[in-house]
Design a protein around this motif. Structure first.
Motif, PDB file in Angstrom:
ATOM      1  N   ILE A  75      21.107   8.309   3.141  1.00  0.00           N
ATOM      2  CA  ILE A  75      21.691   6.982   3.419  1.00  0.00           C
ATOM      3  C   ILE A  75      22.624   6.575   2.281  1.00  0.00           C
ATOM      4  N   LYS A 109       5.939  -3.427  -8.933  1.00  0.00           N
ATOM      5  CA  LYS A 109       5.783  -1.975  -9.107  1.00  0.00           C
ATOM      6  C   LYS A 109       6.862  -1.169  -8.379  1.00  0.00           C
ATOM      7  N   ASP A 133       0.809  -1.221   0.000  1.00  0.00           N
ATOM      8  CA  ASP A 133       0.000   0.000   0.000  1.00  0.00           C
ATOM      9  C   ASP A 133       0.845   1.274   0.000  1.00  0.00           C
ATOM     10  N   ALA A 134       2.098   1.145   0.362  1.00  0.00           N
ATOM     11  CA  ALA A 134       2.958   2.329   0.424  1.00  0.00           C
ATOM     12  C   ALA A 134       4.165   2.171  -0.500  1.00  0.00           C
ATOM     13  N   ALA A 183       9.916   2.904  -2.595  1.00  0.00           N
ATOM     14  CA  ALA A 183       9.783   4.295  -3.056  1.00  0.00           C
ATOM     15  C   ALA A 183      10.386   5.293  -2.085  1.00  0.00           C
ATOM     16  N   GLY A 184      11.290   4.806  -1.230  1.00  0.00           N
ATOM     17  CA  GLY A 184      12.004   5.736  -0.342  1.00  0.00           C
ATOM     18  C   GLY A 184      11.668   5.533   1.112  1.00  0.00           C
ATOM     19  N   ALA A 185      12.272   6.352   1.944  1.00  0.00           N
ATOM     20  CA  ALA A 185      11.900   6.356   3.355  1.00  0.00           C
ATOM     21  C   ALA A 185      10.433   6.764   3.435  1.00  0.00           C
ATOM     22  N   ASP A 186       9.779   6.385   4.521  1.00  0.00           N
ATOM     23  CA  ASP A 186       8.346   6.678   4.650  1.00  0.00           C
ATOM     24  C   ASP A 186       8.154   8.173   4.934  1.00  0.00           C
ATOM     25  N   ILE A 187       7.697   8.884   3.907  1.00  0.00           N
ATOM     26  CA  ILE A 187       7.595  10.347   4.002  1.00  0.00           C
ATOM     27  C   ILE A 187       6.568  10.755   5.049  1.00  0.00           C
ATOM     28  N   LYS A 188       5.454  10.004   5.097  1.00  0.00           N
ATOM     29  CA  LYS A 188       4.391  10.360   6.051  1.00  0.00           C
ATOM     30  C   LYS A 188       4.898  10.236   7.489  1.00  0.00           C
ATOM     31  N   GLY A 242      15.590   6.487  -0.266  1.00  0.00           N
ATOM     32  CA  GLY A 242      16.111   5.402   0.557  1.00  0.00           C
ATOM     33  C   GLY A 242      16.044   4.047  -0.135  1.00  0.00           C
ATOM     34  N   PHE A 292      17.817   5.201  11.055  1.00  0.00           N
ATOM     35  CA  PHE A 292      18.212   5.927   9.859  1.00  0.00           C
ATOM     36  C   PHE A 292      19.716   6.094   9.782  1.00  0.00           C
ATOM     37  N   ALA A 327       7.552   1.718   1.051  1.00  0.00           N
ATOM     38  CA  ALA A 327       8.262   2.811   1.735  1.00  0.00           C
ATOM     39  C   ALA A 327       8.907   2.257   3.004  1.00  0.00           C
ATOM     40  N   GLU A 339      14.822  13.325  -3.167  1.00  0.00           N
ATOM     41  CA  GLU A 339      14.670  14.017  -1.879  1.00  0.00           C
ATOM     42  C   GLU A 339      14.630  15.531  -2.038  1.00  0.00           C
TER      43      GLU A 339
HETATM   44  N1  CO8 Z   1       6.564   7.305   1.795  1.00  0.00           N
HETATM   45  C1  CO8 Z   1       5.294   7.081   2.190  1.00  0.00           C
HETATM   46  N2  CO8 Z   1       4.307   6.717   1.345  1.00  0.00           N
HETATM   47  C2  CO8 Z   1       4.624   6.561   0.049  1.00  0.00           C
HETATM   48  C3  CO8 Z   1       5.919   6.789  -0.427  1.00  0.00           C
HETATM   49  C4  CO8 Z   1       6.937   7.160   0.505  1.00  0.00           C
HETATM   50  N3  CO8 Z   1       8.214   7.357   0.142  1.00  0.00           N
HETATM   51  N4  CO8 Z   1       5.931   6.566  -1.755  1.00  0.00           N
HETATM   52  C5  CO8 Z   1       4.675   6.216  -2.098  1.00  0.00           C
HETATM   53  N5  CO8 Z   1       3.880   6.205  -1.009  1.00  0.00           N
HETATM   54  C6  CO8 Z   1       2.448   5.889  -0.935  1.00  0.00           C
HETATM   55  C7  CO8 Z   1       1.603   7.009  -1.521  1.00  0.00           C
HETATM   56  O1  CO8 Z   1       1.425   8.023  -0.572  1.00  0.00           O
HETATM   57  C8  CO8 Z   1       0.339   6.275  -1.856  1.00  0.00           C
HETATM   58  O2  CO8 Z   1      -0.393   6.067  -0.671  1.00  0.00           O
HETATM   59  P1  CO8 Z   1      -1.990   6.424  -0.618  1.00  0.00           P
HETATM   60  O3  CO8 Z   1      -2.593   5.472  -1.581  1.00  0.00           O
HETATM   61  O4  CO8 Z   1      -2.351   6.177   0.808  1.00  0.00           O
HETATM   62  O5  CO8 Z   1      -2.124   7.827  -1.067  1.00  0.00           O
HETATM   63  C9  CO8 Z   1       0.842   4.911  -2.322  1.00  0.00           C
HETATM   64  O6  CO8 Z   1       2.151   4.776  -1.773  1.00  0.00           O
HETATM   65  C10 CO8 Z   1       0.933   4.791  -3.813  1.00  0.00           C
HETATM   66  O7  CO8 Z   1       1.714   5.863  -4.292  1.00  0.00           O
HETATM   67  P2  CO8 Z   1       1.225   6.854  -5.447  1.00  0.00           P
HETATM   68  O8  CO8 Z   1      -0.269   6.942  -5.458  1.00  0.00           O
HETATM   69  O9  CO8 Z   1       1.987   8.118  -5.325  1.00  0.00           O
HETATM   70  O10 CO8 Z   1       1.696   6.029  -6.735  1.00  0.00           O
HETATM   71  P3  CO8 Z   1       2.070   6.607  -8.169  1.00  0.00           P
HETATM   72  O11 CO8 Z   1       2.217   5.410  -9.047  1.00  0.00           O
HETATM   73  O12 CO8 Z   1       1.139   7.689  -8.561  1.00  0.00           O
HETATM   74  O13 CO8 Z   1       3.527   7.309  -7.973  1.00  0.00           O
HETATM   75  C11 CO8 Z   1       5.797   7.448  -7.167  1.00  0.00           C
HETATM   76  C12 CO8 Z   1       4.638   6.541  -7.651  1.00  0.00           C
HETATM   77  C13 CO8 Z   1       6.305   8.307  -8.324  1.00  0.00           C
HETATM   78  C14 CO8 Z   1       6.900   6.523  -6.688  1.00  0.00           C
HETATM   79  C15 CO8 Z   1       5.312   8.357  -6.013  1.00  0.00           C
HETATM   80  O14 CO8 Z   1       4.661   7.553  -5.054  1.00  0.00           O
HETATM   81  C16 CO8 Z   1       6.401   9.116  -5.313  1.00  0.00           C
HETATM   82  O15 CO8 Z   1       6.904  10.109  -5.820  1.00  0.00           O
HETATM   83  N6  CO8 Z   1       6.810   8.665  -4.096  1.00  0.00           N
HETATM   84  C17 CO8 Z   1       7.784   9.337  -3.279  1.00  0.00           C
HETATM   85  C18 CO8 Z   1       9.190   9.148  -3.798  1.00  0.00           C
HETATM   86  C19 CO8 Z   1      10.167   9.909  -2.938  1.00  0.00           C
HETATM   87  O16 CO8 Z   1      10.143  11.122  -2.842  1.00  0.00           O
HETATM   88  N7  CO8 Z   1      11.093   9.170  -2.277  1.00  0.00           N
HETATM   89  C20 CO8 Z   1      12.109   9.765  -1.421  1.00  0.00           C
HETATM   90  C21 CO8 Z   1      11.648   9.736  -0.001  1.00  0.00           C
HETATM   91  S1  CO8 Z   1      12.765  10.575   1.098  1.00  0.00           S
HETATM   92  C22 CO8 Z   1      13.972   9.456   1.432  1.00  0.00           C
HETATM   93  O17 CO8 Z   1      13.955   8.350   0.956  1.00  0.00           O
HETATM   94  C23 CO8 Z   1      15.063   9.911   2.330  1.00  0.00           C
HETATM   95  C24 CO8 Z   1      15.909   8.759   2.832  1.00  0.00           C
HETATM   96  C25 CO8 Z   1      17.008   9.242   3.716  1.00  0.00           C
HETATM   97  C26 CO8 Z   1      16.655   9.215   5.190  1.00  0.00           C
HETATM   98  C27 CO8 Z   1      17.897   9.098   6.013  1.00  0.00           C
HETATM   99  C28 CO8 Z   1      17.860   9.901   7.292  1.00  0.00           C
HETATM  100  C29 CO8 Z   1      19.192   9.865   8.052  1.00  0.00           C
END
Ligand code: CO8
Length: 262
Positions: free
Chosen positions: A145, A63, A27-28, A67-72, A113, A88, A31, A136
């Motif tokens: 990371i 799929k 579902d995420a 998709a990264g660390a959990d942004i929420k 991530g 982290f 993440a 990011e």
């Molecule tokens: N965190 C939480 N939820 C996520 C994330 C995420 N990274 N990626 C996707 N989801 C969730 C969406 O919110 C959505 O949930 P809901 O149905 O409840 O709304 C579900 O997954 C499906 O995602 P989408 O509807 O967005 O799916 P699409 O096919 O439209 O898009 C993408 C796919 C392009 C991958 C899009 O989801 C996206 O851009 N995701 C975020 C990508 C991102 O920015 N990643 C970087 C995150 S930051 C990070 O990783 C930092 C790490 C370093 C930390 C270290 C600290 C020391």
């Protein structure tokens, strides 16, 4: 298999000496929540300590690898909370500390991530659908990371700057061209390819495969001269193993070697 059952965000299976760890938060888009990172770390460390395991594969879904660390989960964290979070801070390092070979099998999104997790593995096998990125910057932060470090070592400054500054994704073909991934295969073939690579590795002497991993990783940490010295000493040391005698005898006798990790 008791320890395998306890996880909620990953699925672990051991088959023919290969531990397959599947990230499982569909579902995420897999993440990396704190829970997932904790479970993944535990699974990796258990697999590393388990005599039945000789190689490890980490994968996600078709799929998304992750998709990264959990942004929420991160969005409301304070400086202190992020700063104090061990999960982290040393996540990438701890994966690289795993002594057995670890392959990342990536299909779909490997972002932030997720890309960093894949890069902390020993090598990446990608499906044609794979997309890598460090987006990011779009969230007002930067990679945390290894996205600015491991990616730069893998693909060079130009592409790493491009990805870290624009947040654009790299497709599988570009990732292979750039040296980020070792092989690209059709999506349907990904797991077959990854498991067969893992199987090949599992058939080797574990002492030799661990030493090879250590030597290659050493090249990122030291000068050429020191790295070559490390490699030569490691090479010499393998002549203390029965597996070296067996491997070379088997070659001479035109048969398959029977390695016993001795
Ligand atoms: N965190 C939480 N939820 C996520 C994330 C995420 N990274 N990626 C996707 N989801 C969730 C969406 O919110 C959505 O949930 P809901 O149905 O409840 O709304 C579900 O997954 C499906 O995602 P989408 O509807 O967005 O799916 P699409 O096919 O439209 O898009 C993408 C796919 C392009 C991958 C899009 O989801 C996206 O851009 N995701 C975020 C990508 C991102 O920015 N990643 C970087 C995150 S930051 C990070 O990783 C930092 C790490 C370093 C930390 C270290 C600290 C020391």
């Amino acid at each position: 298999k008791a320890w395998i059952m306890a996880f909620e965000t990953i699925i672990v299976d051991i088959e023919d000496h290969v531990a397959l760890i599947k990230l499982n938060r569909p579902d995420a888009l897999n993440a990396l929540s704190q829970q997932l990172i904790g479970e993944l770390q535990e699974a990796l460390e258990s697999a590393d300590a388990n005599d039945k395991v000789r190689c490890i594969v980490i994968t996600g879904s078709e799929k998304a690898f992750a998709a990264g660390a959990d942004i929420k989960e991160m969005s409301t964290m304070s400086f202190a909370e992020v700063n104090l979070s061990n999960l982290f801070a040393d996540f990438g390092d701890r994966i690289q500390e795993i002594r057995k070979p670890v392959i990342a099998a990536v299909s779909g999104y490997a972002l932030g991530g997720g890309c960093e997790l894949a890069m902390a593995c020993d090598f990446i096998i990608a499906s044609e659908t794979a997309k890598f990125g460090q987006p990011e910057i779009n969230l007002g932060v930067i990679a945390g990371i290894g996205g600015s470090q491991r990616l730069t070592r893998a693909v060079g400054k130009a592409k790493s700057m491009d990805m870290n500054l624009t947040g654009r994704f790299m497709d599988a073909a570009e990732a292979e061209r750039s040296g980020l991934v070792s092989r690209v295969v059709p999506a349907k073939k990904l797991m077959e390819e990854a498991m067969s690579a893992a199987q090949k590795i599992a058939e080797k002497s574990l002492i030799a495969s661990r030493t090879a991993k250590e030597a290659v990783n050493r090249s990122f940490e030291t000068t050429l001269r020191e790295g070559l010295l490390f490699e030569r000493r490691a090479f010499h040391s393998l002549f203390a193993t029965e597996d070296q005698k067996e491997g070379m005898a088997a070659f001479a006798e035109k048969r398959e070697p029977q390695f016993r990790d001795r």
